[in-house]
Design a protein around this motif. Structure first.
Motif, PDB file in Angstrom:
ATOM      1  N   GLU A  95       0.828  -1.206   0.000  1.00  0.00           N
ATOM      2  CA  GLU A  95       0.000   0.000   0.000  1.00  0.00           C
ATOM      3  C   GLU A  95       0.865   1.261   0.000  1.00  0.00           C
ATOM      4  O   GLU A  95       0.577   2.228  -0.710  1.00  0.00           O
ATOM      5  N   ARG A  96       1.925   1.230   0.795  1.00  0.00           N
ATOM      6  CA  ARG A  96       2.833   2.388   0.822  1.00  0.00           C
ATOM      7  C   ARG A  96       3.546   2.553  -0.521  1.00  0.00           C
ATOM      8  O   ARG A  96       3.792   3.679  -0.980  1.00  0.00           O
ATOM      9  N   ALA A  97       3.889   1.431  -1.154  1.00  0.00           N
ATOM     10  CA  ALA A  97       4.565   1.490  -2.448  1.00  0.00           C
ATOM     11  C   ALA A  97       3.650   2.095  -3.512  1.00  0.00           C
ATOM     12  O   ALA A  97       4.088   2.910  -4.336  1.00  0.00           O
ATOM     13  N   VAL A  98       2.378   1.710  -3.488  1.00  0.00           N
ATOM     14  CA  VAL A  98       1.413   2.268  -4.441  1.00  0.00           C
ATOM     15  C   VAL A  98       1.273   3.771  -4.242  1.00  0.00           C
ATOM     16  O   VAL A  98       1.281   4.546  -5.201  1.00  0.00           O
ATOM     17  N   ALA A  99       1.142   4.194  -2.978  1.00  0.00           N
ATOM     18  CA  ALA A  99       0.990   5.622  -2.682  1.00  0.00           C
ATOM     19  C   ALA A  99       2.227   6.407  -3.115  1.00  0.00           C
ATOM     20  O   ALA A  99       2.115   7.471  -3.733  1.00  0.00           O
ATOM     21  N   ALA A 100       3.407   5.882  -2.814  1.00  0.00           N
ATOM     22  CA  ALA A 100       4.645   6.572  -3.169  1.00  0.00           C
ATOM     23  C   ALA A 100       4.805   6.674  -4.679  1.00  0.00           C
ATOM     24  O   ALA A 100       5.197   7.723  -5.214  1.00  0.00           O
ATOM     25  N   LEU A 101       4.500   5.590  -5.385  1.00  0.00           N
ATOM     26  CA  LEU A 101       4.618   5.601  -6.839  1.00  0.00           C
ATOM     27  C   LEU A 101       3.626   6.568  -7.471  1.00  0.00           C
ATOM     28  O   LEU A 101       3.946   7.271  -8.437  1.00  0.00           O
ATOM     29  N   ALA A 102       2.418   6.624  -6.918  1.00  0.00           N
ATOM     30  CA  ALA A 102       1.415   7.557  -7.428  1.00  0.00           C
ATOM     31  C   ALA A 102       1.868   9.007  -7.263  1.00  0.00           C
ATOM     32  O   ALA A 102       1.699   9.837  -8.161  1.00  0.00           O
ATOM     33  N   VAL A 103       2.469   9.303  -6.108  1.00  0.00           N
ATOM     34  CA  VAL A 103       2.977  10.655  -5.870  1.00  0.00           C
ATOM     35  C   VAL A 103       4.097  10.992  -6.856  1.00  0.00           C
ATOM     36  O   VAL A 103       4.131  12.083  -7.439  1.00  0.00           O
ATOM     37  N   LEU A 104       5.010  10.049  -7.063  1.00  0.00           N
ATOM     38  CA  LEU A 104       6.115  10.275  -7.990  1.00  0.00           C
ATOM     39  C   LEU A 104       5.620  10.497  -9.419  1.00  0.00           C
ATOM     40  O   LEU A 104       6.103  11.397 -10.121  1.00  0.00           O
ATOM     41  N   LEU A 105       4.661   9.686  -9.840  1.00  0.00           N
ATOM     42  CA  LEU A 105       4.121   9.845 -11.189  1.00  0.00           C
ATOM     43  C   LEU A 105       3.394  11.181 -11.343  1.00  0.00           C
ATOM     44  O   LEU A 105       3.585  11.896 -12.333  1.00  0.00           O
ATOM     45  N   GLY A 106       2.555  11.501 -10.347  1.00  0.00           N
ATOM     46  CA  GLY A 106       1.787  12.735 -10.422  1.00  0.00           C
ATOM     47  C   GLY A 106       2.652  13.982 -10.428  1.00  0.00           C
ATOM     48  O   GLY A 106       2.508  14.860 -11.285  1.00  0.00           O
ATOM     49  N   LEU A 107       3.588  14.043  -9.480  1.00  0.00           N
ATOM     50  CA  LEU A 107       4.442  15.227  -9.382  1.00  0.00           C
ATOM     51  C   LEU A 107       5.465  15.283 -10.510  1.00  0.00           C
ATOM     52  O   LEU A 107       5.774  16.346 -11.037  1.00  0.00           O
ATOM     53  N   GLY A 108       6.004  14.112 -10.884  1.00  0.00           N
ATOM     54  CA  GLY A 108       7.023  14.085 -11.933  1.00  0.00           C
ATOM     55  C   GLY A 108       6.505  14.501 -13.290  1.00  0.00           C
ATOM     56  O   GLY A 108       7.220  15.117 -14.088  1.00  0.00           O
ATOM     57  N   LEU A 109       5.246  14.168 -13.565  1.00  0.00           N
ATOM     58  CA  LEU A 109       4.666  14.482 -14.873  1.00  0.00           C
ATOM     59  C   LEU A 109       3.925  15.807 -14.898  1.00  0.00           C
ATOM     60  O   LEU A 109       3.487  16.249 -15.962  1.00  0.00           O
ATOM     61  N   LEU A 110       3.789  16.429 -13.737  1.00  0.00           N
ATOM     62  CA  LEU A 110       3.058  17.693 -13.651  1.00  0.00           C
ATOM     63  C   LEU A 110       3.619  18.778 -14.573  1.00  0.00           C
ATOM     64  O   LEU A 110       2.854  19.499 -15.228  1.00  0.00           O
ATOM     65  N   PRO A 111       4.967  18.935 -14.686  1.00  0.00           N
ATOM     66  CA  PRO A 111       5.489  20.010 -15.527  1.00  0.00           C
ATOM     67  C   PRO A 111       5.399  19.736 -17.030  1.00  0.00           C
ATOM     68  O   PRO A 111       5.521  20.661 -17.823  1.00  0.00           O
ATOM     69  N   VAL A 112       5.192  18.470 -17.413  1.00  0.00           N
ATOM     70  CA  VAL A 112       5.276  18.137 -18.846  1.00  0.00           C
ATOM     71  C   VAL A 112       3.943  17.744 -19.472  1.00  0.00           C
ATOM     72  O   VAL A 112       3.836  17.668 -20.692  1.00  0.00           O
ATOM     73  N   LEU A 113       2.929  17.467 -18.670  1.00  0.00           N
ATOM     74  CA  LEU A 113       1.635  17.055 -19.205  1.00  0.00           C
ATOM     75  C   LEU A 113       0.577  18.121 -18.922  1.00  0.00           C
ATOM     76  O   LEU A 113       0.718  18.904 -17.983  1.00  0.00           O
ATOM     77  N   PRO A 114      -0.475  18.163 -19.738  1.00  0.00           N
ATOM     78  CA  PRO A 114      -1.552  19.131 -19.505  1.00  0.00           C
ATOM     79  C   PRO A 114      -2.202  18.923 -18.138  1.00  0.00           C
ATOM     80  O   PRO A 114      -2.185  17.825 -17.587  1.00  0.00           O
ATOM     81  N   ALA A 115      -2.786  19.980 -17.617  1.00  0.00           N
ATOM     82  CA  ALA A 115      -3.434  19.918 -16.307  1.00  0.00           C
ATOM     83  C   ALA A 115      -4.522  18.846 -16.298  1.00  0.00           C
ATOM     84  O   ALA A 115      -5.321  18.732 -17.218  1.00  0.00           O
ATOM     85  N   GLY A 116      -4.526  18.033 -15.261  1.00  0.00           N
ATOM     86  CA  GLY A 116      -5.506  16.972 -15.115  1.00  0.00           C
ATOM     87  C   GLY A 116      -5.005  15.615 -15.570  1.00  0.00           C
ATOM     88  O   GLY A 116      -5.439  14.579 -15.048  1.00  0.00           O
ATOM     89  N   VAL A 117      -4.073  15.598 -16.528  1.00  0.00           N
ATOM     90  CA  VAL A 117      -3.562  14.324 -17.053  1.00  0.00           C
ATOM     91  C   VAL A 117      -2.672  13.594 -16.048  1.00  0.00           C
ATOM     92  O   VAL A 117      -2.751  12.364 -15.929  1.00  0.00           O
ATOM     93  N   PRO A 118      -1.785  14.294 -15.306  1.00  0.00           N
ATOM     94  CA  PRO A 118      -0.955  13.573 -14.326  1.00  0.00           C
ATOM     95  C   PRO A 118      -1.756  12.754 -13.318  1.00  0.00           C
ATOM     96  O   PRO A 118      -1.311  11.695 -12.881  1.00  0.00           O
ATOM     97  N   VAL A 119      -2.941  13.236 -12.947  1.00  0.00           N
ATOM     98  CA  VAL A 119      -3.782  12.487 -12.016  1.00  0.00           C
ATOM     99  C   VAL A 119      -4.199  11.158 -12.630  1.00  0.00           C
ATOM    100  O   VAL A 119      -4.223  10.113 -11.957  1.00  0.00           O
ATOM    101  N   LEU A 120      -4.524  11.185 -13.929  1.00  0.00           N
ATOM    102  CA  LEU A 120      -4.926   9.961 -14.619  1.00  0.00           C
ATOM    103  C   LEU A 120      -3.763   8.981 -14.706  1.00  0.00           C
ATOM    104  O   LEU A 120      -3.933   7.774 -14.503  1.00  0.00           O
ATOM    105  N   VAL A 121      -2.578   9.500 -15.011  1.00  0.00           N
ATOM    106  CA  VAL A 121      -1.404   8.631 -15.128  1.00  0.00           C
ATOM    107  C   VAL A 121      -1.038   8.038 -13.772  1.00  0.00           C
ATOM    108  O   VAL A 121      -0.616   6.881 -13.679  1.00  0.00           O
ATOM    109  N   ALA A 122      -1.212   8.826 -12.711  1.00  0.00           N
ATOM    110  CA  ALA A 122      -0.878   8.343 -11.366  1.00  0.00           C
ATOM    111  C   ALA A 122      -1.714   7.135 -10.979  1.00  0.00           C
ATOM    112  O   ALA A 122      -1.303   6.328 -10.139  1.00  0.00           O
ATOM    113  N   ALA A 123      -2.883   6.978 -11.601  1.00  0.00           N
ATOM    114  CA  ALA A 123      -3.728   5.815 -11.310  1.00  0.00           C
ATOM    115  C   ALA A 123      -3.070   4.515 -11.738  1.00  0.00           C
ATOM    116  O   ALA A 123      -3.455   3.434 -11.279  1.00  0.00           O
ATOM    117  N   LEU A 124      -2.055   4.611 -12.613  1.00  0.00           N
ATOM    118  CA  LEU A 124      -1.337   3.413 -13.062  1.00  0.00           C
ATOM    119  C   LEU A 124      -0.446   2.843 -11.965  1.00  0.00           C
ATOM    120  O   LEU A 124       0.083   1.737 -12.114  1.00  0.00           O
TER     121      LEU A 124
END
Length: 247
Positions: free
Chosen positions: A193-222
């Motif tokens: 559970e902690r690994a999923v949460a940490a990975l979601a945060v990394l995906l969301g924050l890491g992609l925030l500067p390069v993807l349109p607004a709202g898309v990083p949240v969708l990718v973080a679901a992966l």
């Protein structure tokens, strides 16, 4: 949690006093309900009208999704992408409902109305109760107090947005996510559970500067399927190693 028949909490007495359940439920309802003011301010500051802002709280009533939607719109994101991000955040409530329906065992006529209150906070309070009676009280008091206060403070926040001025300068847009993380953190009990949460945060924050607004949240679901796949591969490898040693 003490289990009754079928893993459900017992319906008879023997749990903590009703007054203690009400106190705890009100504490959560009031604490989280006050953050509706931040949503009202953020939504109005992001360009939504008073009617749109209040309608979101009345009809959607799930803070994380509401903040995600108005945040994406305020950042110039596509409305469909913003709505999709908010939708996927809200999907978790469906899974909450499956669990709560077993614990609460509400009459069929009441379930459609109770479904509106199935959110993070009501789920957390309900699951913490030792008996069905306490679970029903906790769910009802948390849901009612939070719904009323959230909508009232949403209205006040939207009306006061002009007086506050620049909402970004106050950092009120971070109030919703902060409350959500504070409620989520104690529920992350296993390494997976902690690994999923940490990975979601990394995906969301890491992609925030390069993807349109709202898309990083969708990718973080992966994060969930990725973590589950890796965990499954490790378990398979461990079983193979054990089998090789047995030979």
């Amino acid at each position: 949690m003490r289990a009754g028949t079928g893993g459900e909490p017992p319906s008879d007495a023997g749990g903590k006093p009703d007054s203690a359940v009400v106190r705890d439920a009100l504490g959560v309802g009031v604490a989280v309900g006050l953050s509706g003011f931040a949503f009202g301010v953020t939504s109005a500051g992001g360009g939504l009208t008073l009617l749109q802002t209040c309608a979101l709280s009345l009809l959607v009533f799930t803070g994380a999704s509401q903040f995600a939607l108005v945040g994406a719109l305020a950042a110039g994101g596509n409305p469909l992408t913003a709505a999709a991000g908010a939708f996927f955040l809200g999907v978790r409530n469906t899974f909450y409902g499956l669990r709560l329906s077993q614990l609460l065992a509400l009459p069929r006529a009441v379930r459609p109305f109770a479904a509106q209150w199935v959110i993070d906070e009501t789920t957390a309070v309900t699951l913490a109760q030792p008996t069905r009676r306490a679970a029903r009280i906790g769910f009802t008091v948390t849901g009612l107090s939070l719904y009323l206060l959230w909508n009232l403070t949403t209205l006040l926040g939207a009306l006061g947005a002009k007086a506050i001025g620049d909402t970004d300068a106050w950092g009120l847009d971070a109030a919703g996510p902060a409350v959500f993380l504070a409620l989520l953190a104690p529920m992350l009990r296993t390494t997976l559970e902690r690994a999923v949460a940490a990975l979601a945060v990394l995906l969301g924050l890491g992609l925030l500067p390069v993807l349109p607004a709202g898309v990083p949240v969708l990718v973080a679901a992966l994060a969930a399927p990725i973590a589950l796949y890796i965990a499954g591969r490790r378990q398979t490898g461990t079983r193979n190693d054990v089998q090789e040693e047995d030979r």
